[in-house]
Design a protein around this motif. Structure first.
Motif, PDB file in Angstrom:
ATOM      1  N   GLU A   1       1.192  -1.690  -0.340  1.00  0.00           N
ATOM      2  CA  GLU A   1       0.107   0.221  -0.326  1.00  0.00           C
ATOM      3  C   GLU A   1       0.382   1.091  -0.142  1.00  0.00           C
ATOM      4  OE1 GLU A   1      -3.830   1.780   2.251  1.00  0.00           O
ATOM      5  OE2 GLU A   1      -2.852   0.054   3.525  1.00  0.00           O
ATOM      6  N   GLN A   2       2.317   1.463   0.565  1.00  0.00           N
ATOM      7  CA  GLN A   2       3.079   2.433   0.875  1.00  0.00           C
ATOM      8  C   GLN A   2       3.612   2.831  -0.308  1.00  0.00           C
ATOM      9  OE1 GLN A   2       5.799   1.206   4.041  1.00  0.00           O
ATOM     10  NE2 GLN A   2       4.466   2.354   5.612  1.00  0.00           N
ATOM     11  N   LEU A   3       3.999   1.727  -0.910  1.00  0.00           N
ATOM     12  CA  LEU A   3       4.711   1.970  -2.319  1.00  0.00           C
ATOM     13  C   LEU A   3       3.930   2.424  -3.744  1.00  0.00           C
ATOM     14  CD1 LEU A   3       6.727   1.141  -4.394  1.00  0.00           C
ATOM     15  CD2 LEU A   3       6.029  -1.138  -4.941  1.00  0.00           C
ATOM     16  N   TYR A   4       2.029   1.445  -3.551  1.00  0.00           N
ATOM     17  CA  TYR A   4       1.516   1.828  -4.471  1.00  0.00           C
ATOM     18  C   TYR A   4       0.487   3.297  -4.253  1.00  0.00           C
ATOM     19  CZ  TYR A   4      -3.262   1.822  -6.957  1.00  0.00           C
ATOM     20  OH  TYR A   4      -3.435   1.673  -7.894  1.00  0.00           O
TER      21      TYR A   4
ATOM     22  N   VAL B   1       4.290   4.962 -11.020  1.00  0.00           N
ATOM     23  CA  VAL B   1       3.658   4.004 -12.276  1.00  0.00           C
ATOM     24  C   VAL B   1       3.615   3.067 -11.016  1.00  0.00           C
ATOM     25  CG1 VAL B   1       4.214   2.016 -13.450  1.00  0.00           C
ATOM     26  CG2 VAL B   1       5.372   4.190 -14.317  1.00  0.00           C
ATOM     27  N   LYS B   2       1.913   2.193 -10.924  1.00  0.00           N
ATOM     28  CA  LYS B   2       1.451   1.101  -9.922  1.00  0.00           C
ATOM     29  C   LYS B   2       2.051   0.224 -10.133  1.00  0.00           C
ATOM     30  CE  LYS B   2      -0.232   5.256  -8.245  1.00  0.00           C
ATOM     31  NZ  LYS B   2       0.130   5.755  -7.218  1.00  0.00           N
ATOM     32  N   PRO B   3       2.400  -0.568  -9.308  1.00  0.00           N
ATOM     33  CA  PRO B   3       3.009  -2.272  -9.377  1.00  0.00           C
ATOM     34  C   PRO B   3       1.611  -3.054  -9.890  1.00  0.00           C
ATOM     35  CG  PRO B   3       2.499  -1.630  -6.824  1.00  0.00           C
ATOM     36  CD  PRO B   3       2.421  -0.191  -7.631  1.00  0.00           C
ATOM     37  N   SER B   4       1.808  -3.852 -11.263  1.00  0.00           N
ATOM     38  CA  SER B   4       0.823  -4.415 -11.461  1.00  0.00           C
ATOM     39  C   SER B   4       0.579  -5.928 -11.139  1.00  0.00           C
ATOM     40  CB  SER B   4       1.273  -4.693 -12.886  1.00  0.00           C
ATOM     41  OG  SER B   4       1.989  -5.326 -13.197  1.00  0.00           O
ATOM     42  N   SER B   5       1.519  -6.308 -10.119  1.00  0.00           N
ATOM     43  CA  SER B   5       1.856  -7.374  -9.581  1.00  0.00           C
ATOM     44  C   SER B   5       2.392  -7.337  -8.270  1.00  0.00           C
ATOM     45  CB  SER B   5       2.352  -8.947 -10.415  1.00  0.00           C
ATOM     46  OG  SER B   5       3.600  -8.688 -10.816  1.00  0.00           O
TER      47      SER B   5
END
Length: 268
Positions: free
Chosen positions: A166-169, A174-178
């Motif tokens: 969640e923190q990274l997102y 560029v959002k993580p896709s997986s």
């Protein structure tokens, strides 16, 4: 005998080792025994590829010894033609031994026009230390740059819990896709992670890779076994890239393999 002497000379002179196992799907010599783990498979691959490469060294070496040993056996590697590129899905997982963002750029430059997905496995941390957003940010920024320059289509993470994902997102451009979850650590996906991933359209994948794909000692041992009298103590692994190339329409693996990068420590 000659190849051992030449292997030693080349190895002692080189500063960088770049090894490409070639396509493991079509390499019969690795099918003789079934590896019990990803680590064992990688060790076998490093040892086998180096042995084969050393055996192919000509008996007379030119006086100019290379600083970069590029251990690739051409007949084991298949180039992807531009015509077939659209039919294929090229996925990569990058295992970093050191947190140097520049190695990400070196690693993904496989000569493929665009990688469909890259999952990053950050370096192992000392016992008792937990992964934080601060550890991930410089690596993620490097990946984002490669997405912007169209070298990679989608980027993903490995072994992040719900809080860190969640923190990274929230932070990432560029959002993580997986996000890959290790099945050994949990047989059931954590409900909070599942709910978060569903809400933000992040694919949860499973894997069975150990925390450290190959230890420093395991890497040195694999190199040591490939040829007699090599001095391996001052070599350190930088990164390992594992790739798979799938034919989209048929769902079969056309090719898979490893690219391994190591450097000689300058402090010796």
């Amino acid at each position: 005998m000659e190849s051992h002497v030449n292997a030693k000379r080349l190895f002692n002179h080189a500063q960088t080792l770049k090894l490409h196992t070639g396509n493991l799907v079509s390499r019969s010599r690795l099918k003789k025994k079934c590896p019990s783990s990803p680590s064992e498979e990688l060790q076998d691959c490093i040892q086998g590829t180096l042995s084969e490469w050393f055996a192919s060294i000509p008996s007379t070496l030119d006086c100019e010894l290379p600083c970069v040993l590029d251990c690739t056996i051409p007949e084991n590697t298949e180039a992807i033609t531009p015509e077939e590129r659209d039919e294929l899905k090229v996925s990569v997982k990058l295992f970093l031994s050191e947190s140097d963002p520049s190695s990400i750029r070196n690693a993904v430059d496989m000569g493929v026009s665009q990688l469909d997905s890259v999952i990053i496995a950050p370096p192992s941390l000392p016992e008792g230390e937990a992964q934080t957003l601060a550890h991930l940010q410089p690596l993620w920024e490097e990946l984002e740059g490669l997405v912007h320059s169209q070298k990679i289509a989608a980027i993903g993470t490995s072994d992040l819990d719900k809080t860190l994902l969640e923190q990274l997102y929230n932070w990432a451009q560029v959002k993580p896709s997986s996000n890959q979850v290790n099945l050994a650590s949990c047989c059931v996906m954590p409900p909070d992670l599942t709910a978060f991933a569903k809400e933000f359209d992040i694919q949860l994948l499973t894997h069975n890779d150990p925390k450290e794909l190959i230890s420093a000692a395991g890497f040195q041992e694999a190199v040591q076994k490939s040829s007699k009298e090599l001095h391996v103590a001052d070599w350190r692994l930088e990164w390992v890239l594992r790739y798979s190339i799938i034919v989209k329409s048929r769902g079969i693996i056309k090719s898979k393999g490893y690219i391994v990068h190591a450097k000689k420590s300058s402090d010796h």
